[in-house]
Design a protein around this motif. Structure first.
Motif, PDB file in Angstrom:
ATOM      1  N   THR A 398       0.416  -1.198  -0.187  1.00  0.00           N
ATOM      2  CA  THR A 398      -0.206   0.349   0.201  1.00  0.00           C
ATOM      3  C   THR A 398       0.691   1.650  -0.432  1.00  0.00           C
ATOM      4  O   THR A 398       0.713   2.227  -0.436  1.00  0.00           O
ATOM      5  N   GLN A 399       2.100   0.771   0.815  1.00  0.00           N
ATOM      6  CA  GLN A 399       2.860   2.250   0.146  1.00  0.00           C
ATOM      7  C   GLN A 399       3.564   2.521  -0.515  1.00  0.00           C
ATOM      8  O   GLN A 399       5.399   2.970  -0.568  1.00  0.00           O
ATOM      9  N   ASN A 400       2.853   2.348  -1.839  1.00  0.00           N
ATOM     10  CA  ASN A 400       3.921   1.856  -2.977  1.00  0.00           C
ATOM     11  C   ASN A 400       4.079   3.889  -3.847  1.00  0.00           C
ATOM     12  O   ASN A 400       4.030   3.986  -4.832  1.00  0.00           O
ATOM     13  N   VAL A 401       4.975   4.246  -2.781  1.00  0.00           N
ATOM     14  CA  VAL A 401       5.096   6.055  -3.148  1.00  0.00           C
ATOM     15  C   VAL A 401       5.989   5.919  -4.698  1.00  0.00           C
ATOM     16  O   VAL A 401       6.265   6.894  -5.100  1.00  0.00           O
ATOM     17  N   ALA A 556      11.948  18.125  11.445  1.00  0.00           N
ATOM     18  CA  ALA A 556      11.900  18.569  10.224  1.00  0.00           C
ATOM     19  C   ALA A 556      11.720  17.474   9.210  1.00  0.00           C
ATOM     20  O   ALA A 556      13.249  16.740   9.200  1.00  0.00           O
ATOM     21  N   THR A 557      10.938  17.274   8.614  1.00  0.00           N
ATOM     22  CA  THR A 557      11.536  15.805   6.595  1.00  0.00           C
ATOM     23  C   THR A 557      10.392  15.962   5.919  1.00  0.00           C
ATOM     24  O   THR A 557       9.213  16.962   6.698  1.00  0.00           O
ATOM     25  N   THR A 558      11.102  15.570   5.381  1.00  0.00           N
ATOM     26  CA  THR A 558       9.741  15.341   4.152  1.00  0.00           C
ATOM     27  C   THR A 558       9.079  14.081   4.639  1.00  0.00           C
ATOM     28  O   THR A 558       8.986  13.139   5.476  1.00  0.00           O
ATOM     29  N   LEU A 559       7.614  13.802   3.548  1.00  0.00           N
ATOM     30  CA  LEU A 559       7.015  12.298   3.917  1.00  0.00           C
ATOM     31  C   LEU A 559       8.233  11.392   3.103  1.00  0.00           C
ATOM     32  O   LEU A 559       7.576  10.665   4.455  1.00  0.00           O
ATOM     33  N   HIS A 560       8.920  11.883   1.900  1.00  0.00           N
ATOM     34  CA  HIS A 560       9.191  10.801   1.543  1.00  0.00           C
ATOM     35  C   HIS A 560      10.441   9.968   3.067  1.00  0.00           C
ATOM     36  O   HIS A 560      10.598   9.414   3.109  1.00  0.00           O
ATOM     37  N   SER A 561      10.871  10.293   3.185  1.00  0.00           N
ATOM     38  CA  SER A 561      12.299  10.656   4.551  1.00  0.00           C
ATOM     39  C   SER A 561      11.514  10.196   5.905  1.00  0.00           C
ATOM     40  O   SER A 561      11.760   9.328   6.151  1.00  0.00           O
ATOM     41  N   PHE A 562      10.549  10.115   6.452  1.00  0.00           N
ATOM     42  CA  PHE A 562       9.637  10.214   6.989  1.00  0.00           C
ATOM     43  C   PHE A 562       9.249   7.991   6.732  1.00  0.00           C
ATOM     44  O   PHE A 562       8.771   7.344   7.930  1.00  0.00           O
ATOM     45  N   LYS A 563       9.834   7.776   6.011  1.00  0.00           N
ATOM     46  CA  LYS A 563       8.387   6.489   5.851  1.00  0.00           C
ATOM     47  C   LYS A 563       8.896   5.321   6.217  1.00  0.00           C
ATOM     48  O   LYS A 563      10.417   5.216   6.747  1.00  0.00           O
ATOM     49  N   GLY A 564       8.185   4.695   7.285  1.00  0.00           N
ATOM     50  CA  GLY A 564       9.133   3.384   8.432  1.00  0.00           C
ATOM     51  C   GLY A 564       9.343   4.158   9.671  1.00  0.00           C
ATOM     52  O   GLY A 564       9.527   3.083  10.328  1.00  0.00           O
ATOM     53  N   TRP A 565       9.155   5.171   9.931  1.00  0.00           N
ATOM     54  CA  TRP A 565       8.896   5.979  11.118  1.00  0.00           C
ATOM     55  C   TRP A 565       7.865   6.077  11.776  1.00  0.00           C
ATOM     56  O   TRP A 565       7.402   5.247  11.540  1.00  0.00           O
ATOM     57  N   GLU A 566       7.755   6.855  13.122  1.00  0.00           N
ATOM     58  CA  GLU A 566       7.260   6.446  13.927  1.00  0.00           C
ATOM     59  C   GLU A 566       6.944   7.860  14.661  1.00  0.00           C
ATOM     60  O   GLU A 566       8.525   8.721  15.283  1.00  0.00           O
ATOM     61  N   ALA A 567       5.809   8.021  14.996  1.00  0.00           N
ATOM     62  CA  ALA A 567       5.748   9.263  15.664  1.00  0.00           C
ATOM     63  C   ALA A 567       4.726   9.614  17.153  1.00  0.00           C
ATOM     64  O   ALA A 567       3.084   8.955  16.221  1.00  0.00           O
ATOM     65  N   VAL A 568       4.763   9.816  18.174  1.00  0.00           N
ATOM     66  CA  VAL A 568       3.802  10.308  18.612  1.00  0.00           C
ATOM     67  C   VAL A 568       2.839  11.543  18.798  1.00  0.00           C
ATOM     68  O   VAL A 568       1.217  12.337  19.161  1.00  0.00           O
ATOM     69  N   ASP A 582       1.743  10.630  -5.008  1.00  0.00           N
ATOM     70  CA  ASP A 582       1.218  11.074  -4.180  1.00  0.00           C
ATOM     71  C   ASP A 582       0.976  10.919  -2.949  1.00  0.00           C
ATOM     72  O   ASP A 582       0.937  10.630  -1.948  1.00  0.00           O
ATOM     73  N   ARG A 583      -0.777  10.267  -3.707  1.00  0.00           N
ATOM     74  CA  ARG A 583      -1.647   9.425  -2.708  1.00  0.00           C
ATOM     75  C   ARG A 583      -0.725   8.718  -2.063  1.00  0.00           C
ATOM     76  O   ARG A 583      -1.278   8.602  -0.682  1.00  0.00           O
ATOM     77  N   ALA A 584       0.262   7.528  -2.587  1.00  0.00           N
ATOM     78  CA  ALA A 584       0.142   6.937  -1.517  1.00  0.00           C
ATOM     79  C   ALA A 584       1.654   7.400   0.107  1.00  0.00           C
ATOM     80  O   ALA A 584       1.523   7.272   0.590  1.00  0.00           O
ATOM     81  N   VAL A 585       1.510   8.233  -1.048  1.00  0.00           N
ATOM     82  CA  VAL A 585       2.079   9.976   0.223  1.00  0.00           C
ATOM     83  C   VAL A 585       2.171   9.538   1.313  1.00  0.00           C
ATOM     84  O   VAL A 585       2.391   9.492   2.219  1.00  0.00           O
ATOM     85  N   LEU A 586       0.718   9.734   0.690  1.00  0.00           N
ATOM     86  CA  LEU A 586      -0.055  10.481   2.535  1.00  0.00           C
ATOM     87  C   LEU A 586      -0.468   9.571   2.696  1.00  0.00           C
ATOM     88  O   LEU A 586      -0.556   9.756   3.912  1.00  0.00           O
ATOM     89  N   TYR A 587      -1.401   7.890   2.278  1.00  0.00           N
ATOM     90  CA  TYR A 587      -1.234   7.457   2.589  1.00  0.00           C
ATOM     91  C   TYR A 587       0.119   6.715   4.330  1.00  0.00           C
ATOM     92  O   TYR A 587      -0.253   6.674   5.171  1.00  0.00           O
ATOM     93  N   ALA A 588       1.085   7.108   3.649  1.00  0.00           N
ATOM     94  CA  ALA A 588       2.010   6.739   4.180  1.00  0.00           C
ATOM     95  C   ALA A 588       2.698   7.512   5.424  1.00  0.00           C
ATOM     96  O   ALA A 588       2.610   6.840   6.219  1.00  0.00           O
TER      97      ALA A 588
END
Length: 637
Positions: A398-401, A556-568, A582-588
């Motif tokens: 699903t995260q096929n950015v 702060a970083t890009t949506l792409h660079s935060f793939k695989g990370w997590e935050a509260v 674009d839509r896959a990046v937002l989902y991620a």
């Protein structure tokens, strides 16, 4: 004092990533046992880019920052050197030879004074100004040397005091080990019993605590993740062929299982390569391997964490030489080079028996975010596998950015080495709050139609266990920066006792992201980020390598660079969802939120009208402008 606020808790101090030395432990125990009621103790706080040893806080009395030194006075003789422009601390050994003194030790007063100034300069989001502009409390900046008497410490450091320390000695106390007794606490900390003329209001106190509290990610590093049955199988077993692939939705623990497997293999002396396309993800994976329960906190030199293309370049440079690599880099477009030329060259070199001597071979190769990889990339990595070794690939289609997932991660994956088309599957999300999963399903139904979608399964009974603040702000493009900055400050204002200011992470595109960073830093909020205003690719890679959870700042970083990370605590800006990527990046990005029993928060700042209707399905929705949605350039269906 049993009910004193102390962070991290006393019972967990022996599990800090950087353990307290004997002197620091002695001082913490002294203050904990003998400070008057109302004083809170913060040990090595993440203070907007710095890590002082101790900060003490009492909203009715004041703030104190202490540096603690536990120097070895037996192995060397310390003295004040007055031969330079300014006096500084020097040392000689027992033979009279000068020995080097660490620059930070030559005069600790500038360091502790800098911490004092920094606390005054902390931005307080509830008051919208610096702490020092509204606080009317005394600020102590003290030095404690636990390996010498107070007399010896004062003899050494009195000549090093600056003018401010000499004018107000009560605010700049100096103490040795013989003062660390209950009846002498006011010698160590003269103002500890003196109430301020104007106590701090509760909002200002909470703003300061937000900077002093231990961040959630730091707390979690001491609590290794629990593995379910499937994750434990991944971590502790291998297949007969040595090749294994795992799929699962966001938050299902794929990276946790991969990191656990890497740690298990490293513990047996195996040489392990952990590889991803995303540079910033590697720091997160490195932290996870240290967090793994069996040997928590251990450095693991057997594990190499590397971005795939950096690994390819190294193989080519080692075998062909730098000059030939440089020619290769200039003969092809970036896409040709990264997609085909360099991976194929690396594989050729690794499979050439005449050229492969000295090139690395690994007992295990583990690939995270495998949906970002191409088949020939996987093939190049396989060429580096030692005989009898193993490989693991984990993916979320699903995260096929980058649009690569369907090319080779479906079906039997001919040529990949996997027998048949079976995947080991993780289904449940151990990261996402259940309320967020409902919103993801709504998003997928509207914006990911026709795509391979793998939404996490909600376990029964979870719905009300993880409180979460979910907010959508619909705005205009020209208001995106201001709205994003305000969203960050709002999250800082809303922090509860479980989170800190440095837990807040802002995600967005490069242009808006850099403007958000500059706006925050104009408020003296220091930010660890991956944006380069000169758009220098080398500089951006360097910033990505330096981006890690343990940084003492807002991030702060890009949506792409935060793939695989997590935050509260997460703020996401989205400006477009016109393409599938674009839509896959937002989902991620939406799936990066991590649940906690104490609560978490996600704010989306949206400057495209195409998502406004979806935004209205969120629990909290604000609209700063109404604008007609534009037509999609490509069909979502």
């Amino acid at each position: 004092m049993a009910d004193r606020v102390i962070q991290p808790p006393l019972a967990e101090l022996d599990r800090l990533p950087t353990p307290l030395n004997d002197g620091e432990a002695l001082v913490v125990s002294f203050f904990h046992d003998h400070l008057p009621d109302g004083w809170e103790i913060y040990i090595q706080p993440f203070l907007n880019g710095n890590r002082p040893d101790l900060v003490l806080f009492n909203s009715a009395c004041g703030v104190a920052v202490f540096e603690v030194k536990h120097w070895d006075f037996d192995s060397k003789e310390f003295f004040v050197d007055r031969t330079g422009d300014a006096p500084q601390l020097s040392a000689r050994d027992h033979n009279g030879r000068r020995v080097r003194v660490d620059e930070r030790m030559r005069n600790p007063f500038p360091q502790v004074t800098r911490y004092r100034r920094q606390i005054y300069g902390l931005y307080c989001p509830r008051h919208r100004t610096a702490f020092g502009n509204v606080a009317r409390l005394p600020m102590t900046a003290g030095l404690i040397v636990t390996s010498a008497t107070t007399q010896r410490v004062r003899e050494l450091f009195e000549p090093l005091r600056d003018d401010a320390a000499q004018r107000e000695p009560e605010l700049y106390p100096v103490a040795g080990f013989n003062d660390l007794r209950p009846e002498r606490i006011e010698k160590v900390f003269p103002l500890c019993r003196r109430p301020a003329s104007q106590p701090m209001d509760s909002d200002l106190a909470e703003d300061l605590r937000g900077w002093l509290r231990e961040p959630a990610f730091s707390q979690e590093q001491r609590n290794p993740p629990e593995l379910d049955g499937i994750q434990r199988r991944i971590a502790t077993t291998r297949t007969n062929t040595g090749l294994r692939r795992v799929k699962g939705p966001a938050g299902s623990g794929k990276s946790v299982a991969l990191a656990a497997r890497a740690a298990e293999l490293a513990d047996t002396g195996k040489r392990v390569l952990v590889c991803s396309y995303n540079i910033t993800l590697l720091n997160y994976l490195r932290d996870l391997t240290r967090q793994y329960a069996r040997t928590a906190g251990k450095q693991r030199p057997e594990i190499e964490f590397v971005n795939f293309h950096a690994w390819c370049q190294r193989i080519c440079a080692d075998a062909d030489g730098i000059e030939k690599l440089d020619r290769l880099l200039t003969q092809h477009s970036r896409d040709e080079l990264f997609d085909e030329v360099m991976p194929n060259r690396a594989e050729t070199l690794l499979r050439d028996s005449d050229r492969a001597d000295g090139l690395p071979r690994y007992d295990a190769i583990l690939v995270d975010e495998g949906q970002d990889f191409r088949l020939n990339w996987w093939s190049a990595l396989r060429a580096a596998l030692a005989e009898g070794g193993e490989m693991l690939l984990v993916a979320d289609k699903t995260q096929n950015v980058f649009g690569t997932a369907k090319a080779w991660t479906e079906g039997a994956m001919p040529g990949s080495g996997f027998p048949g088309g079976e995947w080991m599957t993780l289904e449940h999300s151990y990261r996402l709050p259940p309320k967020m999963i409902h919103l993801l399903r709504t998003y997928a139904d509207e914006f990911l139609v026709g795509e391979d979608v793998d939404i996490p399964v909600i376990e029964q009974g979870e719905l009300d266990m993880y409180p979460v603040a979910l907010k959508w702000i619909q705005t205009q493009p020209q208001q995106a920066v201001a709205a994003s900055v305000e969203a960050v400050l709002e999250q800082m204002r809303g922090l509860q006792s479980h989170a800190a200011a440095t837990d807040v992470i802002s995600l967005g595109g490069k242009r808006v992201g850099l403007d958000v960073v500059n706006s925050l830093e104009a408020l003296d909020i220091r930010v660890r980020h991956t944006f380069d205003d000169r758009r220098n690719a080398g500089r951006e890679r360097q910033l990505k390598r330096q981006f890690f959870q343990g940084a003492e700042r807002v991030k702060a970083t890009t949506l792409h660079s935060f793939k695989g990370w997590e935050a509260v605590q997460l703020v996401v800006h989205v400006s477009t969802v016109r393409s599938k990527e674009d839509r896959a990046v937002l989902y991620a990005a939406l799936t990066r939120l991590k649940r906690r029993a104490e609560g978490s928060a996600l704010t989306v700042v949206c400057s495209t009208p195409d998502l406004a209707e979806y935004g209205r399905t969120w629990p909290s929705y604000e609209e700063t402008v109404t604008k007609t949605a534009v037509a999609w350039p490509d069909s979502r269906r």
